[in-house]
Design a protein around this motif. Sequence first.
Motif, PDB file in Angstrom:
ATOM      1  N   ALA A 161       0.834  -1.205   0.000  1.00  0.00           N
ATOM      2  CA  ALA A 161       0.000   0.000   0.000  1.00  0.00           C
ATOM      3  C   ALA A 161       0.873   1.262   0.000  1.00  0.00           C
ATOM      4  O   ALA A 161       0.572   2.249  -0.691  1.00  0.00           O
ATOM      5  N   LYS A 162       1.965   1.236   0.754  1.00  0.00           N
ATOM      6  CA  LYS A 162       2.871   2.386   0.789  1.00  0.00           C
ATOM      7  C   LYS A 162       3.529   2.605  -0.574  1.00  0.00           C
ATOM      8  O   LYS A 162       3.706   3.745  -1.018  1.00  0.00           O
ATOM      9  N   ILE A 163       3.907   1.511  -1.239  1.00  0.00           N
ATOM     10  CA  ILE A 163       4.479   1.620  -2.583  1.00  0.00           C
ATOM     11  C   ILE A 163       3.446   2.224  -3.534  1.00  0.00           C
ATOM     12  O   ILE A 163       3.767   3.101  -4.351  1.00  0.00           O
ATOM     13  N   TRP A 164       2.211   1.753  -3.423  1.00  0.00           N
ATOM     14  CA  TRP A 164       1.122   2.255  -4.272  1.00  0.00           C
ATOM     15  C   TRP A 164       0.947   3.768  -4.098  1.00  0.00           C
ATOM     16  O   TRP A 164       0.872   4.519  -5.077  1.00  0.00           O
ATOM     17  N   LEU A 165       0.911   4.232  -2.838  1.00  0.00           N
ATOM     18  CA  LEU A 165       0.685   5.649  -2.567  1.00  0.00           C
ATOM     19  C   LEU A 165       1.886   6.506  -2.970  1.00  0.00           C
ATOM     20  O   LEU A 165       1.725   7.618  -3.480  1.00  0.00           O
ATOM     21  N   TYR A 206      12.867   3.195 -12.002  1.00  0.00           N
ATOM     22  CA  TYR A 206      11.737   3.800 -11.296  1.00  0.00           C
ATOM     23  C   TYR A 206      11.408   3.023 -10.021  1.00  0.00           C
ATOM     24  O   TYR A 206      11.106   3.623  -8.978  1.00  0.00           O
ATOM     25  N   VAL A 207      11.463   1.710 -10.080  1.00  0.00           N
ATOM     26  CA  VAL A 207      11.217   0.916  -8.865  1.00  0.00           C
ATOM     27  C   VAL A 207      12.293   1.216  -7.823  1.00  0.00           C
ATOM     28  O   VAL A 207      12.007   1.315  -6.622  1.00  0.00           O
ATOM     29  N   SER A 264       1.943   9.582  -5.829  1.00  0.00           N
ATOM     30  CA  SER A 264       2.343  10.956  -5.510  1.00  0.00           C
ATOM     31  C   SER A 264       3.616  11.396  -6.228  1.00  0.00           C
ATOM     32  O   SER A 264       4.015  12.559  -6.133  1.00  0.00           O
ATOM     33  N   SER A 265       4.282  10.487  -6.946  1.00  0.00           N
ATOM     34  CA  SER A 265       5.541  10.833  -7.611  1.00  0.00           C
ATOM     35  C   SER A 265       5.286  11.680  -8.853  1.00  0.00           C
ATOM     36  O   SER A 265       4.150  11.825  -9.315  1.00  0.00           O
ATOM     37  N   ASN A 266       6.370  12.239  -9.390  1.00  0.00           N
ATOM     38  CA  ASN A 266       6.289  13.051 -10.612  1.00  0.00           C
ATOM     39  C   ASN A 266       6.567  12.231 -11.867  1.00  0.00           C
ATOM     40  O   ASN A 266       6.858  12.801 -12.921  1.00  0.00           O
ATOM     41  N   ALA A 267       6.493  10.919 -11.750  1.00  0.00           N
ATOM     42  CA  ALA A 267       6.760  10.034 -12.890  1.00  0.00           C
ATOM     43  C   ALA A 267       5.669  10.193 -13.948  1.00  0.00           C
ATOM     44  O   ALA A 267       4.607  10.772 -13.698  1.00  0.00           O
ATOM     45  N   THR A 268       5.917   9.664 -15.130  1.00  0.00           N
ATOM     46  CA  THR A 268       4.922   9.729 -16.200  1.00  0.00           C
ATOM     47  C   THR A 268       3.690   8.909 -15.819  1.00  0.00           C
ATOM     48  O   THR A 268       3.762   7.966 -15.020  1.00  0.00           O
ATOM     49  N   TYR A 269       2.570   9.284 -16.407  1.00  0.00           N
ATOM     50  CA  TYR A 269       1.322   8.588 -16.132  1.00  0.00           C
ATOM     51  C   TYR A 269       1.429   7.103 -16.478  1.00  0.00           C
ATOM     52  O   TYR A 269       0.952   6.232 -15.745  1.00  0.00           O
ATOM     53  N   SER A 270       2.099   6.811 -17.600  1.00  0.00           N
ATOM     54  CA  SER A 270       2.248   5.432 -18.055  1.00  0.00           C
ATOM     55  C   SER A 270       3.048   4.602 -17.047  1.00  0.00           C
ATOM     56  O   SER A 270       2.702   3.454 -16.759  1.00  0.00           O
ATOM     57  N   SER A 271       4.138   5.157 -16.511  1.00  0.00           N
ATOM     58  CA  SER A 271       4.964   4.397 -15.562  1.00  0.00           C
ATOM     59  C   SER A 271       4.218   4.148 -14.264  1.00  0.00           C
ATOM     60  O   SER A 271       4.370   3.092 -13.636  1.00  0.00           O
ATOM     61  N   LYS A 272       3.388   5.096 -13.834  1.00  0.00           N
ATOM     62  CA  LYS A 272       2.587   4.894 -12.618  1.00  0.00           C
ATOM     63  C   LYS A 272       1.590   3.759 -12.814  1.00  0.00           C
ATOM     64  O   LYS A 272       1.397   2.910 -11.936  1.00  0.00           O
ATOM     65  N   LYS A 309      12.868   6.074  -1.798  1.00  0.00           N
ATOM     66  CA  LYS A 309      11.984   7.040  -1.141  1.00  0.00           C
ATOM     67  C   LYS A 309      11.318   6.438   0.097  1.00  0.00           C
ATOM     68  O   LYS A 309      11.154   7.113   1.114  1.00  0.00           O
ATOM     69  N   LEU A 310      10.977   5.153   0.022  1.00  0.00           N
ATOM     70  CA  LEU A 310      10.254   4.507   1.119  1.00  0.00           C
ATOM     71  C   LEU A 310      11.186   4.043   2.239  1.00  0.00           C
ATOM     72  O   LEU A 310      10.824   4.050   3.406  1.00  0.00           O
ATOM     73  N   ASN A 311      12.357   3.579   1.855  1.00  0.00           N
ATOM     74  CA  ASN A 311      13.383   3.234   2.838  1.00  0.00           C
ATOM     75  C   ASN A 311      12.927   2.178   3.854  1.00  0.00           C
ATOM     76  O   ASN A 311      13.184   2.298   5.054  1.00  0.00           O
ATOM     77  N   PHE A 312      12.204   1.149   3.384  1.00  0.00           N
ATOM     78  CA  PHE A 312      11.888   0.054   4.309  1.00  0.00           C
ATOM     79  C   PHE A 312      12.484  -1.286   3.837  1.00  0.00           C
ATOM     80  O   PHE A 312      11.986  -2.362   4.140  1.00  0.00           O
ATOM     81  N   GLY A 313      13.583  -1.205   3.098  1.00  0.00           N
ATOM     82  CA  GLY A 313      14.261  -2.426   2.666  1.00  0.00           C
ATOM     83  C   GLY A 313      14.341  -2.523   1.159  1.00  0.00           C
ATOM     84  O   GLY A 313      13.713  -1.750   0.423  1.00  0.00           O
ATOM     85  N   ASN A 314      15.119  -3.489   0.716  1.00  0.00           N
ATOM     86  CA  ASN A 314      15.338  -3.675  -0.716  1.00  0.00           C
ATOM     87  C   ASN A 314      14.188  -4.463  -1.337  1.00  0.00           C
ATOM     88  O   ASN A 314      13.738  -5.455  -0.770  1.00  0.00           O
ATOM     89  N   PHE A 315      13.699  -4.017  -2.488  1.00  0.00           N
ATOM     90  CA  PHE A 315      12.706  -4.790  -3.228  1.00  0.00           C
ATOM     91  C   PHE A 315      12.810  -4.425  -4.697  1.00  0.00           C
ATOM     92  O   PHE A 315      13.289  -3.353  -5.065  1.00  0.00           O
ATOM     93  N   THR A 316      12.384  -5.341  -5.554  1.00  0.00           N
ATOM     94  CA  THR A 316      12.351  -5.131  -6.995  1.00  0.00           C
ATOM     95  C   THR A 316      10.950  -5.436  -7.503  1.00  0.00           C
ATOM     96  O   THR A 316      10.102  -5.955  -6.756  1.00  0.00           O
ATOM     97  N   ALA A 317      10.719  -5.158  -8.772  1.00  0.00           N
ATOM     98  CA  ALA A 317       9.412  -5.464  -9.360  1.00  0.00           C
ATOM     99  C   ALA A 317       9.148  -6.968  -9.316  1.00  0.00           C
ATOM    100  O   ALA A 317       7.997  -7.403  -9.185  1.00  0.00           O
ATOM    101  N   HIS A 318      10.215  -7.782  -9.414  1.00  0.00           N
ATOM    102  CA  HIS A 318      10.031  -9.235  -9.373  1.00  0.00           C
ATOM    103  C   HIS A 318       9.510  -9.690  -8.012  1.00  0.00           C
ATOM    104  O   HIS A 318       8.830 -10.721  -7.914  1.00  0.00           O
ATOM    105  N   ASP A 319       9.815  -8.934  -6.967  1.00  0.00           N
ATOM    106  CA  ASP A 319       9.331  -9.298  -5.633  1.00  0.00           C
ATOM    107  C   ASP A 319       7.824  -9.165  -5.513  1.00  0.00           C
ATOM    108  O   ASP A 319       7.224  -9.752  -4.604  1.00  0.00           O
TER     109      ASP A 319
END
Length: 392
Positions: free
Chosen positions: A210-214, A312-313, A218-226, A319-329
Motif C-alpha cells: 500500500a505504501k508503494i502504491w501511494l 523507477y522501482v 504521488s511521484s512526478n513520474a509519467t502517467y504510463s509508468s505509474k 523514497k520509502l526506505n523500508f528495505g530492498n525490493f524489486t518489481a520481481h518481488d
Amino acid sequence: MGISDTKLRGLHGKPYKGPTEITDADGLGVRITPKGIVSFQYRYRMNGSQHRLGIGRYPLVSLRDARIKVGEYKELIAQGIDPKHQQTVKIKKPTVHECIKYWYDNYVLQSLRKSTAEVYERIVLNEMEKYFLGVPIEHIPVSTWVDFFTEQERANPLKARKLLVHLRGAVAWCERRHFIDSSSLLRLNPKEFGRAPKTGDTVLTYRQLAKIWLENESSNATYSSKLLIKGLILYGSRNSELRESTKEEFDFEEGIWTLPSIRSKTDKIIRRPIFKQIQPLLKEAIDSGDGLLFHGAFEKGTPFSIGSSTRYVRFLRDKLNFGNFTAHDFRRTMATRLAEEGIAPHVIEKMLGHDLGGVLTVYNKHDWLAEQRVAYELYADKIFEQIKIISD
C-alpha cells in the motif's frame, strides 16, 4: 551461382556440406570449409597461367570490400602487374566493442526475445562501449582483463560478476563463429570475481504494498509508468508481459487477458482474468496509449523500457526506505500472501504464468480462470484496505 551478403551470413560459422567454392563475378569467389569458415579468393590469368589469390576471411573482409579489391587487381593486371606482389586487403582485427556488437546483431537480436535483447544491450553492449577503445580484443592480455574486472569488483561485486559472465558468453560465441581467433578473456573464471546475487527472499506485507502504491501515485513520474507499477503489483506478472502488452491482448467482453506464446517465457499462451479492480486501470492505459498500454516517455509507439522501469522501482524503494525490493518481488509477494489465504497452489502457478509440469502440461489445458479471478480480487481487496487505512 552469385554471392550475396544474405548467402554469406547463412554460410558463416555453420556446418557446411555443399561445394567448397562458390563464384561471384570477375574472378571473385569464396571457399567454404565444413565448419563454415568463409574466405574470399580471386582467380585470374597472367602470362598464360592460372593464379589464385587469397583476399581474406568473411566477415572481417566484407563482400563489398572484396569486390572493390578485385577491381583494383584487374587494373594492376591491365598494367602488366601481378597482383600477388601487391598488398592484399588489410584485415582489421575487431575491437572489444565490435566483437560484442557482432554478437548482439547476429545472435541476440536474431534469436532472443526483445525484452532479453534490451537487457543485454544495457548490461553488456552499452556498458563496454567506453572501454578498450580501438584495441583489438585479441591483443588484450589476460593480466589486463584481471585488472579491469578487479576494478569493477571493487566498485560493484554483483555487477562485475554479471558483466563477466555475459561478456564471456558473447566473446565465446564470436570465437565459435570465427569472427575472432581467440581472446584471453575466456581464461577468466567468473567465480573468482565479484559475487553472485542471492536468491530472492523478499516478501512484502500488504501495508508495504500500500505504501508503494501511494508513493507511486504521488511521484512526478509519467502517467504510463505509474499505471505500470500498479498493474505489476495487482497482477504479479513478469515485467515484460505487462510492460509490452497491447490492447489486442485484452478481451473485456470475455474478461480475459491472453498473452501470446511469442511473448511468453514458457513459449505457451498464458491466460489471466481481467478482474474488477484491474479493469479500470487497463482501460486507462489503453486510452492513454497508441496500441501499447505502457509506452515510453517520448514515443507512444515504443514500450516503456526495462531499464526505465527498473530505475523507477529503485526510486520508489529509496523514497520509502523500508528495505530492498524489486518489481520481481511483487510476484513472490503475491504467491506467498495468496498461499497464506488458502488459494490452491495450481491456481497460484497459473497466475504466475508457470507450467504445471508432468502430464498436466501435456493434457490439462484448463486455466482455472474463475479461481484466478477470486484470488486476484481477494489480493486486491487486501491491498486497497491497507491503502484506505494509511490514507485516512
